[in-house]
Enzyme design. Structure first.
Site, mmCIF file in Angstrom:
data_model
loop_
_atom_site.group_PDB
_atom_site.id
_atom_site.type_symbol
_atom_site.label_atom_id
_atom_site.label_comp_id
_atom_site.label_asym_id
_atom_site.label_seq_id
_atom_site.Cartn_x
_atom_site.Cartn_y
_atom_site.Cartn_z
ATOM 1 N N GLN A 121 0.858 -1.188 0.000
ATOM 2 C CA GLN A 121 0.000 0.000 0.000
ATOM 3 C C GLN A 121 0.893 1.236 0.000
ATOM 4 O OE1 GLN A 121 -2.477 2.501 3.243
ATOM 5 N NE2 GLN A 121 -3.047 0.333 3.229
ATOM 6 N N MET A 163 14.462 -21.398 41.915
ATOM 7 C CA MET A 163 13.534 -20.344 42.308
ATOM 8 C C MET A 163 14.185 -19.020 41.931
ATOM 9 S SD MET A 163 11.976 -22.868 43.533
ATOM 10 C CE MET A 163 10.425 -22.304 44.154
ATOM 11 N N VAL A 216 4.298 -1.168 8.909
ATOM 12 C CA VAL A 216 5.044 -0.028 8.363
ATOM 13 C C VAL A 216 6.496 -0.112 8.851
ATOM 14 C CG1 VAL A 216 5.216 2.474 8.119
ATOM 15 C CG2 VAL A 216 2.962 1.421 8.396
ATOM 16 N N GLY A 260 1.803 -1.509 15.358
ATOM 17 C CA GLY A 260 2.789 -2.050 16.298
ATOM 18 C C GLY A 260 3.201 -3.483 16.057
ATOM 19 N N THR A 274 4.459 5.288 14.570
ATOM 20 C CA THR A 274 4.292 5.587 13.143
ATOM 21 C C THR A 274 3.058 6.441 12.872
ATOM 22 O OG1 THR A 274 5.302 3.455 12.707
ATOM 23 C CG2 THR A 274 4.180 4.501 10.863
ATOM 24 N N LYS A 275 1.991 6.170 13.606
ATOM 25 C CA LYS A 275 0.766 6.944 13.395
ATOM 26 C C LYS A 275 0.237 7.334 14.772
ATOM 27 C CE LYS A 275 -3.722 6.721 11.102
ATOM 28 N NZ LYS A 275 -4.727 5.867 10.474
ATOM 29 N N ASN A 302 -3.308 4.467 -0.737
ATOM 30 C CA ASN A 302 -4.028 4.920 0.456
ATOM 31 C C ASN A 302 -4.843 6.168 0.128
ATOM 32 O OD1 ASN A 302 -4.045 6.824 2.994
ATOM 33 N ND2 ASN A 302 -3.891 4.739 3.743
ATOM 34 N N CYS A 331 -0.052 -23.487 44.388
ATOM 35 C CA CYS A 331 1.170 -22.996 43.728
ATOM 36 C C CYS A 331 2.104 -24.154 43.406
ATOM 37 C CB CYS A 331 1.901 -21.996 44.611
ATOM 38 S SG CYS A 331 0.849 -20.661 45.186
ATOM 39 N N ARG A 357 1.309 4.735 0.921
ATOM 40 C CA ARG A 357 0.648 5.663 1.837
ATOM 41 C C ARG A 357 1.542 6.884 1.985
ATOM 42 N NH1 ARG A 357 0.727 6.520 7.455
ATOM 43 N NH2 ARG A 357 -1.268 7.230 8.302
HETATM 44 N N1 3NM Z 1 -2.822 2.713 10.289
HETATM 45 P P1 3NM Z 1 3.622 0.337 12.383
HETATM 46 S S1 3NM Z 1 -1.839 2.178 12.538
HETATM 47 C C1 3NM Z 1 -0.879 3.264 8.868
HETATM 48 O O1 3NM Z 1 -4.712 1.917 13.151
HETATM 49 C C2 3NM Z 1 -1.476 2.851 10.129
HETATM 50 O O2 3NM Z 1 -5.422 2.288 11.171
HETATM 51 C C3 3NM Z 1 -3.157 2.376 11.516
HETATM 52 O O3 3NM Z 1 2.625 1.385 11.740
HETATM 53 C C4 3NM Z 1 -4.529 2.195 11.992
HETATM 54 O O4 3NM Z 1 3.525 -0.924 11.629
HETATM 55 C C5 3NM Z 1 -0.777 2.559 11.292
HETATM 56 O O5 3NM Z 1 4.981 0.995 12.213
HETATM 57 C C6 3NM Z 1 0.694 2.600 11.447
HETATM 58 O O6 3NM Z 1 3.265 0.214 13.828
HETATM 59 C C7 3NM Z 1 1.272 1.229 11.695
#
Ligand code: 3NM
Length: 552
Positions: free
Chosen positions: A41, A300, A210, A178, A140-141, A73, A462, A43
């Site tokens: 994609q 332990m 990303v 993430g 990233t976002k 995108n 335990c 973006r």
């Molecule tokens: N969209 P990374 S999160 C482009 O939640 C994008 O819709 C998201 O980046 C959403 O892989 C995101 O570096 C960024 O975590 C993801």
């Protein structure tokens, strides 16, 4: 015709200096394609239309050489100008219906969704796939609307899997936010919405990434590694329980289990597996004695920094939340990652989970940190596990959860609870009580051995965890059978100890119990096997839907 798309390793590009740096976007994407991404994609939220189109033309040419679709995108106009395979639309972008009118039926339209309602609308509007997020917070976002976590995505998968229309059930899905090499295998294992009806089971179809690709030092190498992780079975997942024997005939099953008990007890003696306990202050001594008595080798250690070395020895780990503090949790997390990396079994004992907010949070944190081969707890603890697993408790179970004292559930209800949670977590769940019930989501058993004294001494639950970790480490092929053998060894030793003349109460019971654990082990080693016939283990084949847990 719309192309057949493999969504499994979905690259989302990023042209910002924080991620791309001074590198050339086309070269980075080429490296990712060589590494094996299955869809790209483009973006780009900053460049002008002219740059977007010229870049997209180059990317499209490259993707075509690798027979990988290119998606744009947000910008339907750019996709039209380039003639690439489709677009990806966020909630604030053009509607799916308008995009469809402009692009026609042969193009791919993906939609970002964060809730069941948004998923429903996207499916009804004719989306081809859903990008579900945000899974985890990501640098990233930063303006993501909502972090929905594993359980938020599971809800959407459940919703899709349950619908009568084929469009929902067959909807392609990727998760985003993430995802990286350290969590990919856990995420794909956890993003699973099982149901009692096989047809209604849904797994996430791919991961959208990303930074773990675009910002990698060596993009091709990083992508190849992600691909390898995606296509190989994670070390922490043993054989799927579906593939393991569920003996149809009761008699056959009883004989089989007896043989497997004998074998598992002997194997603990022969292998003397490490039983690594990260346990509470109260039970350390008792747990170490129990481990020695059954033939395991206890350590332990609550120091997460030595877990990686210990995990390589081939033993099992117990995480016991009994007296957990925030720094203990950080150590637990290190150990969980270390054992998951080599596939060493982990037992989670969420002591007192549900009693306080701190413990509920701790449980959620641990369950998000890794895979547990077996989670054991009493009724209330297992209800807390159900909640942490994203189930919503029906009113009746909720009320029973705050009740105190006597057993809250019937055997059938216990079987329902443990099998549902185990199926969702793809592990083994044990609910302890006067009658224990254990399940791997496919095979469920009740065990009625044991003695009341076990409930009168500190740490007996335990130390059962200690026993289970050792048994599963010694016989990892069928961990449920190993756990059954461990429970029986433990509980039958308690029965014998309680009957001894010299045992006058819980105080004298403890040393006698440790003796009898050792004697039962030596019985097996020396060929005295009669005691194995005293197992009160019953398979539970039919589990009525008790309706105590809701998925949505
Ligand atoms: N969209 P990374 S999160 C482009 O939640 C994008 O819709 C998201 O980046 C959403 O892989 C995101 O570096 C960024 O975590 C993801």
């Amino acid at each position: 015709m719309k192309p057949q798309v493999d969504y499994s390793l979905y690259l989302v590009t990023d042209s910002t200096p924080a991620i791309l740096g001074t590198r050339d976007l086309i070269e980075v994407v080429e490296q990712a394609l060589l590494g094996g991404v299955t869809i790209v994609q483009y973006r780009d939220k900053t460049n002008d239309t002219g740059v977007l189109i010229s870049t997209a033309i180059q990317l499209h040419k490259l993707c075509q050489q690798h027979e990988v679709p290119l998606i744009i995108n947000d910008r339907v106009d750019v996709a039209l100008a380039v003639g690439c395979e489709g677009v990806h639309l966020g909630q604030d972008d053009m509607s799916i219906a308008s995009a469809r009118r402009l692009l026609g039926d042969d193009k791919i339209i993906g939609a970002t969704v964060s809730s069941v309602e948004q998923a429903k609308t996207a499916v009804e509007s004719g989306a081809d796939y859903l990008g579900i997020g945000t899974l985890y917070a990501t640098a990233t976002k930063k303006n993501t609307k909502e972090i929905i976590g594993i359980n938020g995505i599971r809800k959407i998968l459940y919703y899709l899997a349950r619908q009568e229309d084929k469009a929902s059930r067959d909807m392609q899905t990727v998760c985003i936010g993430g995802v990286n090499a350290s969590n990919l295998q856990l995420i794909t294992c956890q993003l699973y919405a099982p149901s009692t009806k096989e047809a209604y089971t849904k797994h996430v179809g791919g991961v959208a990434i990303v930074s773990a690709i675009m910002a990698a030092k060596d993009v091709q190498k990083a992508t190849k590694n992600l691909k390898m992780l995606l296509t190989s079975s994670p070390p922490f997942r043993g054989q799927a329980p579906e593939a393991l024997p569920w003996r149809q005939l009761e008699l056959e099953e009883v004989d089989y289990l007896k043989a497997s008990r004998w074998n598992a007890t002997l194997t603990v003696h022969n292998k003397s597996p490490l039983s690594h306990n990260m346990t509470n202050l109260v039970v350390q001594n008792f747990a170490a004695s129990v481990a020695l008595a059954i033939g395991a080798s206890p350590i332990m250690s609550n120091n997460g920094d030595e877990a990686a070395d210990l995990a390589k020895i081939g033993g099992g780990l117990v995480i016991n939340m009994g007296t957990a503090t925030p720094d203990a949790l950080a150590n637990h997390q290190k150990a969980i990652i270390a054992y998951n990396a080599v596939g060493g079994p982990i037992v989670l004992d969420p002591v007192g989970a549900g009693a306080t907010t701190a413990r509920r949070d701790a449980l959620a944190f641990l369950m998000a940190s890794g895979y547990f081969d077996l989670i054991k707890g009493n009724e209330r603890e297992i209800l807390a596990v159900a909640r942490a697993s994203g189930f919503i408790l029906e009113d009746s179970s909720q009320q029973r959860g705050v009740d105190s004292g006597k057993s809250l559930f019937t055997i059938d209800e216990k079987a329902y609870l443990v099998s549902r949670i185990a199926r969702r977590e793809q592990n083994i769940v044990l609910m302890t009580g006067a009658v224990d019930v254990i399940s791997d989501g496919h095979r469920t058993y009740s065990i009625s051995n044991g003695d009341k004294y076990l409930g009168m001494v500190t740490g007996s639950g335990c130390t059962l965890g200690t026993t289970l970790a050792a048994y599963m480490a010694a016989s990892p092929k069928d961990k449920l059978d190993a756990a059954l053998a461990g429970i029986f060894h433990f509980e039958y030793a308690a029965e014998i100890a309680a009957r001894r003349q010299d045992v006058k109460g819980p105080g004298t019971f403890v040393p006698a119990f440790i003796d009898e654990l050792y004697h039962r082990r030596m019985d097996v080693v020396e060929g005295r096997l009669d005691w194995l016939d005293n197992a009160k283990i019953q398979p539970i084949h039919e589990i009525p839907d008790a309706g105590l847990l809701k998925e949505l």
